[in-house]
Write a protein that holds these residues in place. Structure first.
Motif, PDB file in Angstrom:
ATOM      1  N   TRP A 143      31.875  70.027  58.783  1.00  0.00           N
ATOM      2  CA  TRP A 143      32.387  70.673  57.568  1.00  0.00           C
ATOM      3  C   TRP A 143      31.281  70.780  56.520  1.00  0.00           C
ATOM      4  CZ3 TRP A 143      37.101  66.925  57.275  1.00  0.00           C
ATOM      5  CH2 TRP A 143      38.018  67.246  58.275  1.00  0.00           C
ATOM      6  N   PHE A 144      30.513  69.718  56.385  1.00  0.00           N
ATOM      7  CA  PHE A 144      29.411  69.708  55.429  1.00  0.00           C
ATOM      8  C   PHE A 144      28.380  70.774  55.781  1.00  0.00           C
ATOM      9  CE2 PHE A 144      25.185  67.873  54.373  1.00  0.00           C
ATOM     10  CZ  PHE A 144      25.262  68.034  53.006  1.00  0.00           C
ATOM     11  N   ASP A 145      28.072  70.915  57.053  1.00  0.00           N
ATOM     12  CA  ASP A 145      27.129  71.929  57.521  1.00  0.00           C
ATOM     13  C   ASP A 145      27.608  73.329  57.130  1.00  0.00           C
ATOM     14  OD1 ASP A 145      24.970  73.143  58.803  1.00  0.00           O
ATOM     15  OD2 ASP A 145      25.833  72.922  60.802  1.00  0.00           O
ATOM     16  N   GLU A 146      28.879  73.608  57.319  1.00  0.00           N
ATOM     17  CA  GLU A 146      29.438  74.914  56.945  1.00  0.00           C
ATOM     18  C   GLU A 146      29.375  75.147  55.437  1.00  0.00           C
ATOM     19  OE1 GLU A 146      30.370  77.516  58.851  1.00  0.00           O
ATOM     20  OE2 GLU A 146      29.534  76.300  60.466  1.00  0.00           O
ATOM     21  N   ALA A 147      29.651  74.123  54.663  1.00  0.00           N
ATOM     22  CA  ALA A 147      29.577  74.243  53.197  1.00  0.00           C
ATOM     23  C   ALA A 147      28.148  74.520  52.748  1.00  0.00           C
ATOM     24  CB  ALA A 147      30.109  72.969  52.538  1.00  0.00           C
ATOM     25  N   LEU A 148      27.188  73.835  53.350  1.00  0.00           N
ATOM     26  CA  LEU A 148      25.783  74.074  53.008  1.00  0.00           C
ATOM     27  C   LEU A 148      25.366  75.487  53.369  1.00  0.00           C
ATOM     28  CD1 LEU A 148      23.636  70.942  53.899  1.00  0.00           C
ATOM     29  CD2 LEU A 148      24.021  71.967  51.676  1.00  0.00           C
ATOM     30  N   LYS A 149      25.786  75.946  54.525  1.00  0.00           N
ATOM     31  CA  LYS A 149      25.427  77.298  54.955  1.00  0.00           C
ATOM     32  C   LYS A 149      25.914  78.321  53.933  1.00  0.00           C
ATOM     33  CE  LYS A 149      26.431  78.209  59.143  1.00  0.00           C
ATOM     34  NZ  LYS A 149      27.097  78.622  60.380  1.00  0.00           N
ATOM     35  N   SER A 150      27.140  78.177  53.472  1.00  0.00           N
ATOM     36  CA  SER A 150      27.692  79.092  52.474  1.00  0.00           C
ATOM     37  C   SER A 150      26.916  79.026  51.162  1.00  0.00           C
ATOM     38  CB  SER A 150      29.158  78.767  52.203  1.00  0.00           C
ATOM     39  OG  SER A 150      29.926  79.022  53.333  1.00  0.00           O
ATOM     40  N   ALA A 151      26.667  77.819  50.695  1.00  0.00           N
ATOM     41  CA  ALA A 151      25.996  77.651  49.407  1.00  0.00           C
ATOM     42  C   ALA A 151      24.568  78.166  49.433  1.00  0.00           C
ATOM     43  CB  ALA A 151      26.013  76.182  48.996  1.00  0.00           C
ATOM     44  N   VAL A 152      23.838  77.877  50.484  1.00  0.00           N
ATOM     45  CA  VAL A 152      22.420  78.223  50.548  1.00  0.00           C
ATOM     46  C   VAL A 152      22.212  79.693  50.907  1.00  0.00           C
ATOM     47  CG1 VAL A 152      20.263  77.760  51.771  1.00  0.00           C
ATOM     48  CG2 VAL A 152      21.702  75.870  51.054  1.00  0.00           C
TER      49      VAL A 152
END
Length: 80
Positions: A22-31
């Motif tokens: 989940w954290f990986d997906e959130a980072l992908k969106s933010a970055v």
């Protein structure tokens, strides 16, 4: 008018591999989609967070060895 830079602060405490996903997906969106600075403050997570951070070289990452709580992590991240 000049645009002001935006930073997203993510205080976190992750204990499972599912949460790492989940954290990986959130980072992908933010970055990638938003394109803003991301500051991750790891408050003593027991899961392998650093294993995914190599994909995001511009993410600012700080880590505590033990958990201090969400408010502590937020406050420390803001000080960066």
């Amino acid at each position: 008018m000049r645009e002001q830079p935006v930073s997203i602060i993510i205080p976190m405490y992750i204990t499972t591999d599912e949460e790492v996903g989940w954290f990986d997906e959130a980072l992908k969106s933010a970055v990638q989609q938003i394109g803003c600075e991301v500051v991750v403050y790891d408050d003593g997570s027991t899961a392998d967070i650093q294993g995914i951070l190599h994909k995001y070289p511009k993410v600012v990452y700080m880590r505590e060895e033990r958990n201090h709580g969400a408010s502590y992590a937020r406050n420390q991240a803001v000080r960066l």
